[in-house]
Design an enzyme around this catalytic site. Structure first.
Site, short mmCIF file in Angstrom:
data_model
loop_
_atom_site.label_atom_id
_atom_site.label_comp_id
_atom_site.label_asym_id
_atom_site.label_seq_id
_atom_site.Cartn_x
_atom_site.Cartn_y
_atom_site.Cartn_z
CB SER A 51 -0.96 -0.07 1.21
OG SER A 51 -1.95 0.91 1.14
CG HIS A 83 -4.16 -1.82 -2.15
ND1 HIS A 83 -4.72 -2.47 -1.09
CD2 HIS A 83 -3.53 -0.74 -1.61
CE1 HIS A 83 -4.44 -1.83 0.03
NE2 HIS A 83 -3.73 -0.77 -0.26
#
Length: 198
Positions: free
Chosen positions: A98, A123
């Site tokens: 992330s 993501h």
């Protein structure tokens, strides 16, 4: 319980005890481990600024093992990495997921490393909203703006087109160290510290 090891060094003036992170800082090494949040970001930023003020001609090594976290905290670290004059080497060990993947890919080009079994996960940002309809709409627009910004940074760092980032971050996308190199997020897989560029 979080135990921090102590290191004892001998000098001509006797013994000196350091916590391990302070000792690593003497060697221009910063550890970014655990969830990224405001307190951690402030500590990382302070260390980056301190080392840059100490000697901006020497590299700073930022070791990353993090599941990601708060985007605004991560962006504060990202902006500081770009603000200082020192080159910042990033070394991913374990996982850079992330927001941590953004930081791992934001090191100085040519100095973005991963250890052989490290993983990188990209993501779209997540968030939640509750309240009145207008508040939910505002939060949804903000998440879309954040996704656009993160994907733009990842595209610049990797050399991938923004369209590919939009597609590849639709869901959790796990990359091995080699896949992260192939994608352009990391420059080299490092099996030995002697491979580190100084």
């Amino acid at each position: 319980m979080n135990l921090v090891p102590t290191v004892i060094e001998q000098s001509s003036r006797g013994e000196r005890a350091y916590d391990i992170y302070s000792r690593l800082l003497k060697d221009r090494i910063i550890m970014l481990s655990g969830p990224i949040e405001d307190d951690m970001a402030n500590a990382i930023i302070a260390q980056l600024l301190f080392l840059d003020a100490q000697d901006s001609t020497k590299d700073i090594s930022l070791y990353i093992n993090s599941p990601g976290g708060v985007v605004s905290s991560g962006l504060a670290i990202y902006d500081t990495m770009n603000f200082i004059q020192s080159d910042v080497q990033t070394i991913t060990l374990g996982m850079a997921a992330s927001m941590a993947s953004v930081l791992a890919s934001s090191g100085t080009k040519g100095k973005r490393f991963a250890l052989p079994h490290a993983q990188v996960m990209i993501h779209q940002p997540s968030g939640g909203a509750q309240g009145q309809q207008t508040e939910i709409e505002i939060a949804a627009r903000e998440i879309l703006k954040t996704r656009e910004l993160i994907n733009k940074i990842l595209a610049e760092n990797s050399g991938q087109p923004i369209e590919r980032l939009n597609q590849d971050t639709e869901r959790d996308n796990y990359l091995s160290a080699q896949e992260a190199v192939d994608y352009g997020l990391i420059d080299h897989i490092m099996t030995n510290s002697s491979e580190q560029k100084k």
